[in-house]
Design a protein around this motif. Sequence first.
Motif, PDB file in Angstrom:
ATOM      1  N   LYS A   9      25.933  76.989  59.772  1.00 46.57           N
ATOM      2  CA  LYS A   9      27.560  77.441  59.298  1.00 46.57           C
ATOM      3  C   LYS A   9      29.026  76.460  60.211  1.00 46.57           C
ATOM      4  CE  LYS A   9      26.527  81.660  56.941  1.00 46.57           C
ATOM      5  NZ  LYS A   9      26.261  83.409  57.746  1.00 46.57           N
ATOM      6  N   TYR A  10      28.613  74.981  60.270  1.00 47.43           N
ATOM      7  CA  TYR A  10      29.423  75.066  61.016  1.00 47.43           C
ATOM      8  C   TYR A  10      29.302  72.899  60.299  1.00 47.43           C
ATOM      9  CZ  TYR A  10      25.231  73.929  64.551  1.00 47.43           C
ATOM     10  OH  TYR A  10      24.137  73.810  64.664  1.00 47.43           O
ATOM     11  N   PRO A  11      30.070  72.365  60.416  1.00 47.92           N
ATOM     12  CA  PRO A  11      29.752  70.492  60.357  1.00 47.92           C
ATOM     13  C   PRO A  11      28.707  69.498  61.493  1.00 47.92           C
ATOM     14  CG  PRO A  11      31.582  70.642  60.644  1.00 47.92           C
ATOM     15  CD  PRO A  11      31.110  72.473  61.144  1.00 47.92           C
ATOM     16  N   ALA A  12      28.164  69.115  60.553  1.00 44.60           N
ATOM     17  CA  ALA A  12      27.524  68.370  62.248  1.00 44.60           C
ATOM     18  C   ALA A  12      28.340  66.453  62.528  1.00 44.60           C
ATOM     19  CB  ALA A  12      26.433  67.211  61.252  1.00 44.60           C
ATOM     20  N   ALA A  13      28.925  66.744  63.069  1.00 43.89           N
ATOM     21  CA  ALA A  13      30.209  65.276  63.415  1.00 43.89           C
ATOM     22  C   ALA A  13      29.072  64.418  63.705  1.00 43.89           C
ATOM     23  CB  ALA A  13      30.535  65.746  64.602  1.00 43.89           C
ATOM     24  N   VAL A  14      29.461  63.402  63.055  1.00 44.60           N
ATOM     25  CA  VAL A  14      28.639  62.200  63.198  1.00 44.60           C
ATOM     26  C   VAL A  14      29.166  60.686  63.326  1.00 44.60           C
ATOM     27  CG1 VAL A  14      25.870  63.048  62.120  1.00 44.60           C
ATOM     28  CG2 VAL A  14      27.523  61.933  60.833  1.00 44.60           C
ATOM     29  N   ASN A  15      28.600  59.779  64.137  1.00 43.59           N
ATOM     30  CA  ASN A  15      28.947  58.861  63.890  1.00 43.59           C
ATOM     31  C   ASN A  15      28.189  57.776  63.196  1.00 43.59           C
ATOM     32  OD1 ASN A  15      31.238  58.621  65.385  1.00 43.59           O
ATOM     33  ND2 ASN A  15      29.549  59.139  67.330  1.00 43.59           N
ATOM     34  N   LEU A  16      28.705  57.193  61.372  1.00 48.76           N
ATOM     35  CA  LEU A  16      27.956  56.343  61.038  1.00 48.76           C
ATOM     36  C   LEU A  16      28.502  54.975  61.198  1.00 48.76           C
ATOM     37  CD1 LEU A  16      29.078  58.480  57.672  1.00 48.76           C
ATOM     38  CD2 LEU A  16      26.705  58.197  59.558  1.00 48.76           C
ATOM     39  N   GLU A  17      27.899  54.014  60.869  1.00 48.63           N
ATOM     40  CA  GLU A  17      27.629  52.707  60.960  1.00 48.63           C
ATOM     41  C   GLU A  17      27.730  52.526  60.358  1.00 48.63           C
ATOM     42  OE1 GLU A  17      28.331  51.283  64.000  1.00 48.63           O
ATOM     43  OE2 GLU A  17      27.230  52.829  65.470  1.00 48.63           O
ATOM     44  N   GLN A  18      28.291  50.916  60.105  1.00 45.39           N
ATOM     45  CA  GLN A  18      28.216  50.399  57.983  1.00 45.39           C
ATOM     46  C   GLN A  18      26.482  50.907  58.008  1.00 45.39           C
ATOM     47  OE1 GLN A  18      28.437  46.213  58.219  1.00 45.39           O
ATOM     48  NE2 GLN A  18      29.806  46.297  56.245  1.00 45.39           N
ATOM     49  N   GLY A  19      26.936  50.738  56.451  1.00 39.45           N
ATOM     50  CA  GLY A  19      25.698  50.989  55.801  1.00 39.45           C
ATOM     51  C   GLY A  19      25.323  52.438  54.935  1.00 39.45           C
ATOM     52  N   THR A  20      23.917  52.400  54.361  1.00 40.62           N
ATOM     53  CA  THR A  20      24.247  53.497  53.304  1.00 40.62           C
ATOM     54  C   THR A  20      23.685  55.091  53.739  1.00 40.62           C
ATOM     55  OG1 THR A  20      24.946  52.392  51.433  1.00 40.62           O
ATOM     56  CG2 THR A  20      23.360  53.946  50.300  1.00 40.62           C
ATOM     57  N   TYR A  21      23.452  55.719  53.760  1.00 40.24           N
ATOM     58  CA  TYR A  21      22.767  56.736  53.838  1.00 40.24           C
ATOM     59  C   TYR A  21      22.841  57.963  52.754  1.00 40.24           C
ATOM     60  CZ  TYR A  21      24.466  55.432  58.901  1.00 40.24           C
ATOM     61  OH  TYR A  21      25.214  54.346  60.076  1.00 40.24           O
ATOM     62  N   LEU A  22      21.719  58.820  53.230  1.00 39.57           N
ATOM     63  CA  LEU A  22      21.351  60.004  51.800  1.00 39.57           C
ATOM     64  C   LEU A  22      21.926  61.685  52.998  1.00 39.57           C
ATOM     65  CD1 LEU A  22      18.003  58.859  50.367  1.00 39.57           C
ATOM     66  CD2 LEU A  22      20.508  58.624  49.583  1.00 39.57           C
ATOM     67  N   TRP A  23      23.185  62.291  52.484  1.00 37.94           N
ATOM     68  CA  TRP A  23      23.199  63.826  52.233  1.00 37.94           C
ATOM     69  C   TRP A  23      22.326  64.410  52.285  1.00 37.94           C
ATOM     70  CZ3 TRP A  23      25.891  67.205  49.866  1.00 37.94           C
ATOM     71  CH2 TRP A  23      26.818  68.522  50.724  1.00 37.94           C
ATOM     72  N   CYS A  24      21.400  65.378  52.637  1.00 38.26           N
ATOM     73  CA  CYS A  24      21.236  66.165  51.918  1.00 38.26           C
ATOM     74  C   CYS A  24      22.242  67.263  51.449  1.00 38.26           C
ATOM     75  CB  CYS A  24      19.651  67.101  53.659  1.00 38.26           C
ATOM     76  SG  CYS A  24      19.612  68.415  52.786  1.00 38.26           S
ATOM     77  N   ALA A  25      22.085  67.820  50.453  1.00 40.21           N
ATOM     78  CA  ALA A  25      22.864  68.819  49.224  1.00 40.21           C
ATOM     79  C   ALA A  25      21.682  70.040  49.910  1.00 40.21           C
ATOM     80  CB  ALA A  25      22.463  68.151  48.050  1.00 40.21           C
ATOM     81  N   CYS A  26      20.684  69.875  49.710  1.00 37.44           N
ATOM     82  CA  CYS A  26      19.549  71.013  49.223  1.00 37.44           C
ATOM     83  C   CYS A  26      19.441  72.184  49.939  1.00 37.44           C
ATOM     84  CB  CYS A  26      18.067  70.707  48.951  1.00 37.44           C
ATOM     85  SG  CYS A  26      17.261  70.025  50.202  1.00 37.44           S
ATOM     86  N   LEU A  59      29.909  66.402  58.305  1.00 38.16           N
ATOM     87  CA  LEU A  59      28.992  66.139  57.441  1.00 38.16           C
ATOM     88  C   LEU A  59      28.892  67.447  56.867  1.00 38.16           C
ATOM     89  CD1 LEU A  59      27.269  63.075  57.254  1.00 38.16           C
ATOM     90  CD2 LEU A  59      28.754  63.167  56.496  1.00 38.16           C
ATOM     91  N   CYS A  60      29.219  67.791  56.210  1.00 36.90           N
ATOM     92  CA  CYS A  60      28.653  69.709  55.255  1.00 36.90           C
ATOM     93  C   CYS A  60      26.877  70.009  55.656  1.00 36.90           C
ATOM     94  CB  CYS A  60      29.401  70.108  53.789  1.00 36.90           C
ATOM     95  SG  CYS A  60      28.962  71.331  52.923  1.00 36.90           S
ATOM     96  N   GLN A  61      27.439  71.234  56.338  1.00 38.98           N
ATOM     97  CA  GLN A  61      25.910  71.764  56.582  1.00 38.98           C
ATOM     98  C   GLN A  61      25.663  72.522  55.459  1.00 38.98           C
ATOM     99  OE1 GLN A  61      23.636  70.398  60.388  1.00 38.98           O
ATOM    100  NE2 GLN A  61      26.081  70.840  60.820  1.00 38.98           N
ATOM    101  N   CYS A  62      26.573  73.588  55.669  1.00 43.88           N
ATOM    102  CA  CYS A  62      26.239  74.963  54.588  1.00 43.88           C
ATOM    103  C   CYS A  62      25.827  74.246  53.132  1.00 43.88           C
ATOM    104  CB  CYS A  62      27.694  75.703  54.895  1.00 43.88           C
ATOM    105  SG  CYS A  62      29.118  75.379  53.683  1.00 43.88           S
TER     106      CYS A  62
END
Length: 78
Positions: A9-26, A59-62
């Motif tokens: 019940k809190y977001p994840a603060a992440v430092n993204l480098e240039q690229g493609t990521y897959l965010w978990c929706a489930c 990024l959303c984690q809830c």
Amino acid sequence: MESPKIAAKYPAAVNLEQGTYLWCACGKSNNQPFCDGSHQGSGIFPTVVKTDVKKEVYLCQCKQTKNKPYCDGTHRTV
Ligand code: FES
């Protein structure tokens, strides 16, 4: 289709480098906030996140956000 599981019940603060990521929706991934394949069979699929520049994101984690994959504050009400 299953309902997304609340990973946190809190977001994840992440430092993204240039690229493609897959965010978990489930919400089932053991590698939050990113997909690890645990969504198999749930009918839920990850969201592709692409960035051309290095940046910090929340990024959303809830998994209830209306602005996938980013936090919109919904975690305060779940
Ligand atoms: Fe959650 Fe892939 S593990 S969307």
